[in-house]
Scaffold this motif. Structure first.
Motif, PDB file in Angstrom:
ATOM      1  N   ASP A 110      50.919  48.901  42.458  1.00 47.31           N
ATOM      2  CA  ASP A 110      51.596  49.179  41.194  1.00 47.31           C
ATOM      3  C   ASP A 110      50.796  48.662  39.998  1.00 47.31           C
ATOM      4  N   PHE A 111      50.454  47.372  40.000  1.00 44.58           N
ATOM      5  CA  PHE A 111      49.618  46.823  38.935  1.00 44.58           C
ATOM      6  C   PHE A 111      48.951  45.563  39.458  1.00 44.58           C
ATOM      7  N   PRO A 112      47.638  45.450  39.219  1.00 46.96           N
ATOM      8  CA  PRO A 112      46.761  46.472  38.643  1.00 46.96           C
ATOM      9  C   PRO A 112      46.307  47.472  39.693  1.00 46.96           C
ATOM     10  N   LYS A 113      45.800  48.584  39.197  1.00 50.67           N
ATOM     11  CA  LYS A 113      45.187  49.580  40.076  1.00 50.67           C
ATOM     12  C   LYS A 113      43.667  49.468  40.054  1.00 50.67           C
ATOM     13  N   HIS A 114      43.130  48.972  38.940  1.00 50.38           N
ATOM     14  CA  HIS A 114      41.685  48.831  38.788  1.00 50.38           C
ATOM     15  C   HIS A 114      41.374  47.501  38.106  1.00 50.38           C
ATOM     16  N   ILE A 115      40.329  46.841  38.579  1.00 49.97           N
ATOM     17  CA  ILE A 115      39.786  45.662  37.910  1.00 49.97           C
ATOM     18  C   ILE A 115      38.313  45.948  37.680  1.00 49.97           C
ATOM     19  N   ARG A 116      37.908  45.998  36.421  1.00 49.88           N
ATOM     20  CA  ARG A 116      36.543  46.421  36.079  1.00 49.88           C
ATOM     21  C   ARG A 116      35.804  45.246  35.439  1.00 49.88           C
ATOM     22  N   TYR A 117      34.552  45.057  35.875  1.00 48.73           N
ATOM     23  CA  TYR A 117      33.743  43.933  35.431  1.00 48.73           C
ATOM     24  C   TYR A 117      32.425  44.432  34.859  1.00 48.73           C
ATOM     25  N   THR A 118      32.091  43.939  33.688  1.00 46.41           N
ATOM     26  CA  THR A 118      30.813  44.268  33.061  1.00 46.41           C
ATOM     27  C   THR A 118      30.087  42.974  32.730  1.00 46.41           C
ATOM     28  N   ARG A 119      28.851  42.866  33.197  1.00 52.02           N
ATOM     29  CA  ARG A 119      28.077  41.657  32.948  1.00 52.02           C
ATOM     30  C   ARG A 119      27.447  41.708  31.569  1.00 52.02           C
ATOM     31  N   LEU A 120      27.630  40.626  30.801  1.00 51.93           N
ATOM     32  CA  LEU A 120      27.063  40.518  29.462  1.00 51.93           C
ATOM     33  C   LEU A 120      25.829  39.632  29.505  1.00 51.93           C
ATOM     34  N   GLU A 121      25.204  39.420  28.366  1.00 47.37           N
ATOM     35  CA  GLU A 121      24.027  38.552  28.321  1.00 47.37           C
ATOM     36  C   GLU A 121      24.418  37.121  28.655  1.00 47.37           C
ATOM     37  N   GLY A 122      23.489  36.426  29.311  1.00 48.94           N
ATOM     38  CA  GLY A 122      23.777  35.060  29.706  1.00 48.94           C
ATOM     39  C   GLY A 122      24.815  35.037  30.813  1.00 48.94           C
ATOM     40  N   ASP A 123      25.418  33.896  30.993  1.00 46.88           N
ATOM     41  CA  ASP A 123      26.445  33.764  32.030  1.00 46.88           C
ATOM     42  C   ASP A 123      27.810  34.107  31.461  1.00 46.88           C
ATOM     43  N   ARG A 124      27.959  35.377  31.048  1.00 44.74           N
ATOM     44  CA  ARG A 124      29.229  35.844  30.492  1.00 44.74           C
ATOM     45  C   ARG A 124      29.593  37.176  31.132  1.00 44.74           C
ATOM     46  N   LEU A 125      30.895  37.411  31.247  1.00 46.22           N
ATOM     47  CA  LEU A 125      31.413  38.637  31.840  1.00 46.22           C
ATOM     48  C   LEU A 125      32.567  39.168  31.008  1.00 46.22           C
ATOM     49  N   HIS A 126      32.676  40.505  30.951  1.00 47.40           N
ATOM     50  CA  HIS A 126      33.820  41.153  30.308  1.00 47.40           C
ATOM     51  C   HIS A 126      34.659  41.812  31.391  1.00 47.40           C
ATOM     52  N   ILE A 127      35.956  41.533  31.397  1.00 45.59           N
ATOM     53  CA  ILE A 127      36.843  42.020  32.451  1.00 45.59           C
ATOM     54  C   ILE A 127      37.968  42.837  31.844  1.00 45.59           C
ATOM     55  N   SER A 128      38.289  43.953  32.495  1.00 42.73           N
ATOM     56  CA  SER A 128      39.492  44.708  32.140  1.00 42.73           C
ATOM     57  C   SER A 128      40.338  44.872  33.392  1.00 42.73           C
ATOM     58  N   VAL A 129      41.626  44.636  33.234  1.00 44.90           N
ATOM     59  CA  VAL A 129      42.597  44.766  34.318  1.00 44.90           C
ATOM     60  C   VAL A 129      43.533  45.901  33.934  1.00 44.90           C
ATOM     61  N   GLU A 130      43.534  46.984  34.713  1.00 49.81           N
ATOM     62  CA  GLU A 130      44.185  48.216  34.294  1.00 49.81           C
ATOM     63  C   GLU A 130      45.222  48.700  35.291  1.00 49.81           C
ATOM     64  N   GLY A 131      46.283  49.257  34.740  1.00 47.96           N
ATOM     65  CA  GLY A 131      47.286  49.926  35.547  1.00 47.96           C
ATOM     66  C   GLY A 131      47.178  51.421  35.365  1.00 47.96           C
ATOM     67  N   LYS A 132      48.296  52.113  35.494  1.00 46.97           N
ATOM     68  CA  LYS A 132      48.327  53.553  35.328  1.00 46.97           C
ATOM     69  C   LYS A 132      47.970  53.937  33.905  1.00 46.97           C
ATOM     70  N   SER A 133      47.150  54.957  33.766  1.00 47.70           N
ATOM     71  CA  SER A 133      46.731  55.491  32.450  1.00 47.70           C
ATOM     72  C   SER A 133      45.954  54.475  31.633  1.00 47.70           C
ATOM     73  N   GLY A 134      45.410  53.468  32.262  1.00 49.80           N
ATOM     74  CA  GLY A 134      44.538  52.535  31.572  1.00 49.80           C
ATOM     75  C   GLY A 134      45.212  51.385  30.871  1.00 49.80           C
ATOM     76  N   GLU A 135      46.561  51.288  30.919  1.00 48.23           N
ATOM     77  CA  GLU A 135      47.206  50.161  30.251  1.00 48.23           C
ATOM     78  C   GLU A 135      46.865  48.871  30.971  1.00 48.23           C
ATOM     79  N   GLY A 136      46.854  47.772  30.238  1.00 44.55           N
ATOM     80  CA  GLY A 136      46.503  46.494  30.839  1.00 44.55           C
ATOM     81  C   GLY A 136      45.986  45.525  29.802  1.00 44.55           C
ATOM     82  N   HIS A 137      44.993  44.706  30.162  1.00 43.80           N
ATOM     83  CA  HIS A 137      44.457  43.730  29.223  1.00 43.80           C
ATOM     84  C   HIS A 137      43.001  43.451  29.559  1.00 43.80           C
ATOM     85  N   THR A 138      42.289  42.881  28.583  1.00 42.87           N
ATOM     86  CA  THR A 138      40.882  42.544  28.758  1.00 42.87           C
ATOM     87  C   THR A 138      40.645  41.108  28.300  1.00 42.87           C
TER      88      THR A 138
END
Length: 282
Positions: A110-138
């Motif tokens: 049900d939630f989340p359906k997707h957890i997406r990770y993007t590596r940034l410069e240095g030791d940093r990461l950007h994360i998005s946690v998404e449910g249906k139709s992309g709703e969620g938080h980053t």
């Protein structure tokens, strides 16, 4: 039911198929920017990482979930066991890669359906946690130099190694539920001999260090008869082979259901005391 998944997982510099999905830089502690929320990972084998996510409140570490990343065949699976949710069951998400983003997906959840990770410069990461139709938080996280905020002053490394404990004092077991089997025989001799062998087999497995918990259930509507917790057995396939030595299972009087379970490595330490508190043998 919402699963609060951790904010850190697998990040490879190219494609999943080109590199190991378990790089050493995943080990360590990561912190959510501007929050006292953390995640810590250890590499326990060439094909598995174990971790936990936690928050610091009033100087205390509050664990919210236990985590695993493991390679299963050609797949990479991220599993989260969230305390107090999903009836104590792990939720699995499968890795896919596209355009420098590493996504773990379970569209049936049900939630989340997707957890997406993007590596940034240095030791940093950007994360998005998404449910249906992309709703969620980053949110963003960064790696910190110090690992856990505090160490256990009572830690006994020799005991931890003896018990097979990881850095959190935990280990994996095989949890077995026994329910009434398909064999409806009325052959009293077969039944009596099978259950006599059942008890003898329990004693043998305990002596070999392969069984640390066993016991019957009371009357219930689910046909559940008892449970085992198997120790030092790493796969369900090994557990199935091992329990063919139990005549009630081999003869179909009891039917086992197998689950992986992550619990305290100190569980076996109660066994020496159990020998001192019984008056009559089973």
């Amino acid at each position: 039911m919402i699963v609060w998944l951790s904010f850190f997982c697998i990040f490879l510099s190219r494609s999943v198929s080109a590199q190991s999905p378990f790089p050493t830089f995943l080990q360590g502690t990561w912190k959510v920017v501007n929050k006292d929320s953390y995640e810590h990972w250890n590499q326990v084998s060439d094909s598995e990482l174990k971790g936990m996510s936690y928050a610091i409140k009033n100087g205390q570490k509050i664990i919210s979930e236990y985590l695993k990343i493991r390679k299963l065949g050609n797949k990479v699976i991220y599993s989260a066991l969230v305390i107090g949710q999903n009836n104590g069951k792990e939720i699995d998400f499968e890795l896919s890669y596209k355009d420098s983003t590493y996504s773990f997906s379970n569209v049936a959840h049900d939630f989340p359906k997707h957890i997406r990770y993007t590596r940034l410069e240095g030791d940093r990461l950007h994360i998005s946690v998404e449910g249906k139709s992309g709703e969620g938080h980053t949110f963003d996280v960064h790696k910190i130099i110090n690992e856990l905020p505090s160490e256990n002053t009572k830690y006994d490394g020799s005991l931890a190694n003896k018990l097979g404990a990881d850095d959190y004092g935990m280990k994996s077991y095989i949890f077995v539920l026994l329910k009434t089997g398909q064999n409806n025989t009325t052959d009293k001799q077969l039944i009596n001999e099978s259950f006599k062998g059942h008890m003898e087999n329990i004693a043998r497995l305990v002596k070999n260090g392969q069984l640390i918990v066993a016991g019957p259930f009371g009357k219930n509507d689910s046909s559940l008869r008892g449970l085992f917790i198997l120790n030092n057995i790493t796969t369900i396939e090994q557990a199935k082979e091992l329990l063919q030595t139990d005549p009630t299972i081999k003869n179909g009087l009891l039917e086992p259901m197998y689950y992986t379970w992550y619990g305290s490595a100190a569980l076996a330490e109660y066994l020496p005391f159990s020998e001192k508190i019984w008056k009559k043998a089973h």
